[in-house]
Design a protein around this motif. Structure first.
Motif, short mmCIF file in Angstrom:
data_model
loop_
_atom_site.label_atom_id
_atom_site.label_comp_id
_atom_site.label_asym_id
_atom_site.label_seq_id
_atom_site.Cartn_x
_atom_site.Cartn_y
_atom_site.Cartn_z
N MET A 213 -66.18 -101.08 35.65
CA MET A 213 -65.11 -101.05 36.65
C MET A 213 -64.03 -100.02 36.33
O MET A 213 -63.40 -99.48 37.22
N ILE A 214 -63.79 -99.83 35.03
CA ILE A 214 -62.65 -99.02 34.60
C ILE A 214 -63.13 -97.92 33.65
O ILE A 214 -63.82 -98.20 32.67
N GLY A 215 -62.74 -96.70 33.94
CA GLY A 215 -62.99 -95.59 33.02
C GLY A 215 -61.68 -95.17 32.38
O GLY A 215 -60.71 -94.87 33.07
N ALA A 216 -61.65 -95.18 31.05
CA ALA A 216 -60.49 -94.65 30.32
C ALA A 216 -60.82 -93.18 30.04
O ALA A 216 -61.69 -92.88 29.24
N ILE A 382 -61.86 -95.34 38.62
CA ILE A 382 -62.63 -96.47 39.16
C ILE A 382 -63.88 -95.89 39.82
O ILE A 382 -63.91 -94.70 40.17
N PRO A 383 -64.93 -96.69 40.01
CA PRO A 383 -66.17 -96.16 40.60
C PRO A 383 -65.97 -95.78 42.07
O PRO A 383 -65.09 -96.31 42.74
N CYS A 384 -66.78 -94.84 42.53
CA CYS A 384 -66.88 -94.60 43.97
C CYS A 384 -68.37 -94.58 44.31
O CYS A 384 -69.21 -94.31 43.44
N PRO A 398 -63.05 -102.54 47.33
CA PRO A 398 -61.72 -103.15 47.17
C PRO A 398 -61.53 -103.79 45.80
O PRO A 398 -60.44 -103.66 45.21
N GLU A 399 -62.55 -104.46 45.28
CA GLU A 399 -62.35 -105.14 43.99
C GLU A 399 -62.16 -104.14 42.84
O GLU A 399 -61.45 -104.41 41.88
N HIS A 400 -62.80 -102.97 42.95
CA HIS A 400 -62.60 -101.95 41.93
C HIS A 400 -61.20 -101.34 42.05
O HIS A 400 -60.55 -101.04 41.05
N MET A 401 -60.75 -101.17 43.30
CA MET A 401 -59.42 -100.61 43.52
C MET A 401 -58.35 -101.55 42.97
O MET A 401 -57.38 -101.13 42.35
N THR A 402 -58.54 -102.84 43.20
CA THR A 402 -57.59 -103.83 42.69
C THR A 402 -57.60 -103.83 41.16
O THR A 402 -56.54 -103.85 40.52
N ALA A 403 -58.80 -103.78 40.58
CA ALA A 403 -58.91 -103.77 39.11
C ALA A 403 -58.18 -102.57 38.52
O ALA A 403 -57.42 -102.70 37.54
N GLY A 404 -58.37 -101.40 39.12
CA GLY A 404 -57.71 -100.20 38.62
C GLY A 404 -56.20 -100.30 38.73
O GLY A 404 -55.47 -99.88 37.82
N ALA A 405 -55.72 -100.87 39.83
CA ALA A 405 -54.28 -101.01 40.02
C ALA A 405 -53.70 -102.01 39.02
O ALA A 405 -52.57 -101.85 38.54
#
Ligand SMILES: [Zn+2]
Length: 420
Positions: A213-216, A382-384, A398-405
């Motif tokens: 979900m998250i890329g550092a 975040i993934p696309c 949406p769930e990836h966008m929320t996770a990134g935020a």
């Protein structure tokens, strides 16, 4: 900050609000095929800025601009005189762009600030939400114009004089944009920044393919562009024996094949692309007298990028087949490494929030590149969908966008309380 407080900031992120705002902004410049055409400093860019300023004003966040039109929207901190932590990205798109590239970083930043306000959280340092002017560069070259001017990598005067294909200058288009999205405050170029972090869709397939979900983001890879021109001799295709020819295209093919071998690597890290090829006189029964091709070479490691790029001329010489040739390097951009402290803050936050994550290299360039030399900087990917961007098909979940935020908000809170 205690752990409980951190959990509550992440959970104060409102995923519905974040998604809704993407859909509202996507109406400005919406294309028939579901994408967005909102090129830099167009009337649509002005409308998008005005919409963002409206949302910000409703929370009491005040906007200001610098001389190239980069927009800074401030959530004050306890220490009003301190250098701010900055987050954001861009609102302009490609002519057939999408709803998320750039926009996500701006709206995730706004969502983080709103979540802080919803909680009544006070930070020590102010936080500025930035909208960089003209990241895409499709109307006015180059890309990342606003952040480059801010950082002193591009001169302001020459940049303001740049014209689009219709002859409109950046200066005039900027004045119209600022009239459509007015702010009172003015900021100088290059003001001190305590730390910078930008959220963005990955624009590549790696997070999706690995189920993260998250890329550092550890580094924005470097890039070198070359133009290779080969001059041979035009001749009759039927009467000229092959051994007597100086076939410019035949040499180009041999050069490209050898360069493909030079740049092949087991980890598939080197990016090597021949994207433009020309041949003259481009006639079926004439041996080509001239050939031209471009090389786009990218790698995250500066030494590797230097070594490979520096061998291009020798590889061409070994494959010239009696033709003359020139190799010209047209762009060189070194890799930009992000702050290890911010990379680990992103990783630690994702882990604490139970979000799958990995370290990742940015294949594309970003405004964040120009912050790396100025302050501790980082990016969150975040993934696309299928890694597609610069396309009307661009999509994010949406769930990836929320996770990134959530990760962004937590890291911003940390930086704005600890960064000096
Ligand atoms: Zn972007």
């Amino acid at each position: 900050m205690g752990n409980g407080e951190k959990t509550s900031l992440a959970s104060a992120i409102d995923g519905n609000r974040l998604w809704r705002r993407h859909m509202e902004l996507a109406r400005i410049g919406a294309t028939a095929r579901g994408g967005v055409n909102r090129q830099a400093l167009s009337p649509e860019d002005g409308k998008a800025r005005a919409m963002l300023l409206g949302w910000a004003a409703a929370r009491g966040f005040v906007g200001s601009v610098d001389p190239i039109g980069n927009l800074f929207i401030r959530r004050p901190g306890r220490d009003a005189a301190a250098a701010p932590v900055v987050t954001g990205s861009h609102l302009d798109t490609q002519p057939t762009g999408g709803k998320f590239d750039g926009i996500y970083g701006v709206l995730a930043g706004l969502e983080a600030l709103e979540a802080m306000s919803d909680l009544g959280l006070r930070t020590r340092l102010p936080i500025d939400l930035v909208v960089w002017t003209n990241e895409e560069g499709s109307r006015f070259p180059p890309t990342t114009m606003g952040s480059a001017v801010f950082a002193g990598a591009l001169p302001l005067d020459r940049t303001l004089a740049t014209r689009d294909a219709a002859g409109v200058s950046v200066d005039d288009a900027l004045a119209a944009t600022l009239a459509a999205a007015p702010v009172e405050g003015r900021r100088p170029l290059g003001f001190p920044i305590a730390a910078y972090i930008e959220a963005h869709i990955e624009q590549g397939p790696i997070l999706e393919a690995t189920g993260k979900m998250i890329g550092a983001v550890t580094v924005i890879q470097g890039l070198r562009w070359f133009s290779i021109e080969i001059l041979g001799q035009a001749a009759h295709a039927g009467t000229t024996p092959r051994r007597r020819r100086r076939d410019a295209f035949s040499a180009a093919v041999a050069m490209v094949a050898a360069l493909e071998r030079l740049t092949a690597d087991e980890t598939d890290t080197v990016r090597f692309t021949v994207g433009r090829v020309e041949v003259a006189p481009n006639s079926p029964n004439t041996v080509p007298s001239r050939a031209f091709f471009t090389v786009d070479l990218r790698h995250p490691d500066a030494a590797t990028l230097a070594r490979l790029g520096d061998q291009i001329e020798a590889v061409c010489r070994a494959n010239a087949r009696g033709c003359e040739f020139t190799v010209a390097e047209t762009i060189r951009s070194e890799p930009a490494a992000f702050s290890p402290a911010i990379v680990s803050a992103v990783t630690a936050t994702a882990r604490r929030l139970g979000l799958s994550h990995m370290e990742i290299v940015s294949g594309a360039t970003h405004d964040a590149k120009f912050m790396t030399g100025r302050c501790p900087s980082g990016m969150i990917f975040i993934p696309c969908r299928e890694g597609v961007s610069h396309s009307e098909e661009e999509d994010a979940r949406p769930e990836h966008m929320t996770a990134g935020a959530r990760v962004l908000a937590e890291v911003l809170a940390e930086l704005s309380n600890s960064a000096e």
